[in-house]
Write a protein that holds these residues in place. Structure first.
Motif, PDB file in Angstrom:
ATOM      1  N   GLU A  27      53.057 -66.634  71.700  1.00  0.00           N
ATOM      2  CA  GLU A  27      52.615 -65.754  70.615  1.00  0.00           C
ATOM      3  C   GLU A  27      53.620 -65.656  69.479  1.00  0.00           C
ATOM      4  O   GLU A  27      53.277 -65.231  68.369  1.00  0.00           O
ATOM      5  N   ARG A  28      54.865 -66.052  69.702  1.00  0.00           N
ATOM      6  CA  ARG A  28      55.873 -65.990  68.645  1.00  0.00           C
ATOM      7  C   ARG A  28      56.064 -67.332  67.945  1.00  0.00           C
ATOM      8  O   ARG A  28      56.785 -67.411  66.956  1.00  0.00           O
ATOM      9  N   ARG A  29      55.428 -68.364  68.428  1.00  0.00           N
ATOM     10  CA  ARG A  29      55.616 -69.696  67.827  1.00  0.00           C
ATOM     11  C   ARG A  29      54.741 -69.921  66.603  1.00  0.00           C
ATOM     12  O   ARG A  29      54.978 -70.849  65.836  1.00  0.00           O
ATOM     13  N   ARG A  30      53.698 -69.143  66.461  1.00  0.00           N
ATOM     14  CA  ARG A  30      52.747 -69.281  65.348  1.00  0.00           C
ATOM     15  C   ARG A  30      52.163 -70.699  65.313  1.00  0.00           C
ATOM     16  O   ARG A  30      52.051 -71.337  64.270  1.00  0.00           O
ATOM     17  N   ILE A  31      51.809 -71.162  66.506  1.00  0.00           N
ATOM     18  CA  ILE A  31      51.134 -72.446  66.666  1.00  0.00           C
ATOM     19  C   ILE A  31      49.774 -72.170  67.290  1.00  0.00           C
ATOM     20  O   ILE A  31      49.687 -71.549  68.354  1.00  0.00           O
ATOM     21  N   ALA A  32      48.719 -72.600  66.605  1.00  0.00           N
ATOM     22  CA  ALA A  32      47.360 -72.407  67.110  1.00  0.00           C
ATOM     23  C   ALA A  32      46.884 -73.689  67.772  1.00  0.00           C
ATOM     24  O   ALA A  32      47.251 -74.789  67.353  1.00  0.00           O
TER      25      ALA A  32
ATOM     26  N   SER B  80      46.507 -67.989  60.600  1.00  0.00           N
ATOM     27  CA  SER B  80      47.505 -68.497  59.648  1.00  0.00           C
ATOM     28  C   SER B  80      48.690 -69.156  60.349  1.00  0.00           C
ATOM     29  O   SER B  80      49.854 -68.755  60.155  1.00  0.00           O
ATOM     30  N   PRO B  81      48.424 -70.148  61.183  1.00  0.00           N
ATOM     31  CA  PRO B  81      49.508 -70.770  61.955  1.00  0.00           C
ATOM     32  C   PRO B  81      50.409 -71.647  61.082  1.00  0.00           C
ATOM     33  O   PRO B  81      49.987 -72.134  60.020  1.00  0.00           O
TER      34      PRO B  81
ATOM     35  N   LEU C 218      62.106 -73.474  68.415  1.00  0.00           N
ATOM     36  CA  LEU C 218      61.123 -72.863  69.303  1.00  0.00           C
ATOM     37  C   LEU C 218      61.554 -72.992  70.757  1.00  0.00           C
ATOM     38  O   LEU C 218      61.210 -72.146  71.586  1.00  0.00           O
ATOM     39  N   TYR C 219      62.287 -74.069  71.032  1.00  0.00           N
ATOM     40  CA  TYR C 219      62.795 -74.291  72.377  1.00  0.00           C
ATOM     41  C   TYR C 219      64.080 -75.099  72.280  1.00  0.00           C
ATOM     42  O   TYR C 219      64.187 -76.051  71.505  1.00  0.00           O
TER      43      TYR C 219
ATOM     44  N   GLY D   7      54.075 -73.948  73.973  1.00  0.00           N
ATOM     45  CA  GLY D   7      54.720 -72.965  74.830  1.00  0.00           C
ATOM     46  C   GLY D   7      53.951 -72.669  76.100  1.00  0.00           C
ATOM     47  O   GLY D   7      54.251 -71.708  76.813  1.00  0.00           O
ATOM     48  N   LEU D   8      52.973 -73.520  76.425  1.00  0.00           N
ATOM     49  CA  LEU D   8      52.156 -73.317  77.630  1.00  0.00           C
ATOM     50  C   LEU D   8      52.779 -73.975  78.850  1.00  0.00           C
ATOM     51  O   LEU D   8      52.424 -73.645  79.978  1.00  0.00           O
TER      52      LEU D   8
END
Length: 350
Positions: free
Chosen positions: A74-79, A150-151, A62-63, A46-47
Motif C-alpha cells: 500500500e505504500r509503493r503506489r503501484i497498481a 493515481s499510481p 521500495l526494497y 510487494g506481494l
C-alpha cells in the motif's frame, strides 16, 4: 520513469535472478510460461518478498535487502491489473471504480473519475453490477479502478490472456489511451509478441529466470522471425473499405489493398512475412490481387532465412525468403522490388 531492479528469489527448483534499468514509460516483460515474469511482478508490487536485491522507482527505494527496506504494497503506489478482473461482484461499476480513488490521499489524486470514465467508455455501465458485465467490460473496469488510485506505476500481468482473440484487440486501444492521456507509466507482462509491439516501447526478455535481452519490440519481432511458424508478423492499419468484386478494398498508404470480405470499417490486420512473394521485375500475370512496387531498405539473416525490409511509399513491410532466393533475386538495399500478396493472406485482428 526510472526503474532499477536487481532481484533474486528461489521458489522450489526455480530461481529468478534478474537485473535491469529502464527509463521507458511503456515497458514490456516478455517470455514463455515459467520464465519468471509473474514472480518478478509480484516482487515489484510487494506481494512476494525477494531473497535479496533492490527495487528503486524514480529515486525511491521500495526494497533493499542490504538496508533492510521493504515497503508494504500500500505504500509503493503501484497498481496491479491481473488476468482476471477481481472486481467486487456485489458493487456497481461506479463503486468499484471509486474504491481505490477514495483510499488515495487527496494530495496524490491526479486523475478525475469523469475523465477516466470517458476514456474507457464506461458511462453507460456505471449503475450495472460487476457480476453482470462481459469479460471485456470487467477488464476495463479493473483497469479504471487501478488507474484512479493515481499510481506511480501500473503493472499489468497478462491482462488480456483470459479474453478471446476478438476482445483482446478491442481492449488494447483503451490500454494505450490510458498511458497517453494520463501519462501513467506501465509495465506489461505478456508472452504475446503482438501485445508487446502494440503497447510497449521497450522489452525486457526473461528466459529461465534471467534477463536475456533488453531491446525494442520491433527488434525482438525481427529476432524471432525464424523461431515461429508464422515468421515476422506485419501489423497494418487499414481504413475506408469498399466492396470490390466480392472482396474488400481498404485504403493503405495511398493505395488500396484487397482482402477477403469482413466488416465495412477500419481495422488492424496482421500479415505474415511468409505470405509476401517478391519479384525483381513486374509480374505480368498473377492470381494474387495485391501488387505493390517497393524498394528494399535492408536485409537481416536468421537461421538460413532472410528478412527483407521494404519501403512501400511511407510504410514498411517485412518479407521473408530463403537465403538462396535472396541471392538469386540480388536483393540489396535500393533494389526495386515488387511485393505480391493474396487477398486471403490478411488476418483481421479487430
Amino acid at each position: 520513469m526510472r526503474l532499477d531492479i536487481s532481484l533474486r528469489k528461489r521458489l522450489g527448483d526455480f530461481t529468478l535472478d534478474a537485473s535491469f534499468i529502464t527509463h521507458a514509460d511503456r515497458v514490456g516483460i516478455f517470455g514463455r510460461s515459467g520464465s519468471g515474469k509473474s514472480t518478478l511482478v509480484h516482487m515489484l508490487a510487494g506481494l512476494i518478498t525477494p531473497d535479496a536485491g533492490r527495487i528503486e522507482l524514480d529515486g525511491e527505494l521500495l526494497y533493499c535487502s542490504e538496508s533492510r527496506i521493504c515497503l508494504p504494497p500500500e505504500r509503493r503506489r503501484i497498481a496491479v491489473v491481473f488476468q482476471h478482473a477481481h472486481l467486487f461482484p456485489h458493487m456497481c461499476v461506479k463503486r468499484n471504480l471509486l474504491y481505490g480513488y477514495k483510499r488515495t490521499p487527496k494530495a496524490l489524486r491526479k486523475i478525475e473519475p469523469k475523465d477516466l470514465i470517458e476514456v474507457l467508455d464506461l458511462g453507460e455501465l456505471l449503475d450495472r453490477r460487476a457480476d453482470a458485465l462481459s469479460g471485456g467490460e470487467r477488464q476495463r473496469v479493473a483497469l479504471g479502478r487501478a488507474v484512479l488510485a493515481s499510481p506511480k506505476l501500473l503493472l499489468m500481468d497478462e491482462p488480456l490472456s483470459a479474453l478471446d482473440e476478438a476482445l483482446k484487440y478491442q481492449i488494447i486501444p483503451y490500454l494505450t489511451a490510458i498511458s497517453e492521456r494520463f501519462a501513467v507509466p506501465t509495465l506489461l507482462i505478456s508472452h504475446s509478441m503482438n501485445e508487446m509491439r502494440l503497447m510497449t516501447d521497450e522489452v525486457i526478455v526473461l528466459h529461465k529466470g534471467e534477463v536475456s535481452a533488453q531491446t525494442s519490440p520491433e527488434e525482438l519481432a525481427r529476432q524471432r522471425m525464424g523461431w515461429t511458424r508464422a515468421g515476422y508478423i506485419n501489423l497494418l492499419k487499414l481504413s475506408d473499405p469498399i466492396e470490390d468484386d466480392g472482396l474488400f478494398a481498404y485504403r493503405w498508404n495511398g493505395t488500396r489493398l484487397l482482402t477477403t470480405p469482413g466488416r465495412l470499417d477500419g481495422a488492424l490486420f496482421e500479415l505474415s512475412s511468409k505470405d509476401i512473394m517478391l519479384f525483381r521485375g513486374r509480374p505480368e500475370a498473377i492470381s494474387a490481387r495485391n501488387l505493390l512496387r517497393c524498394q528494399a531498405v535492408s536485409t537481416f539473416e536468421l537461421d538460413g532465412r532472410v528478412g527483407v525490409e521494404l519501403a512501400c511509399g511511407s510504410e514498411r513491410l517485412i518479407a521473408q525468403v530463403v537465403k538462396r532466393a535472396a541471392e538469386e533475386l540480388n536483393i540489396v538495399p535500393g533494389a526495386e522490388i515488387y511485393a505480391v500478396i493474396k487477398a486471403s493472406a490478411f488476418r483481421r485482428l479487430y
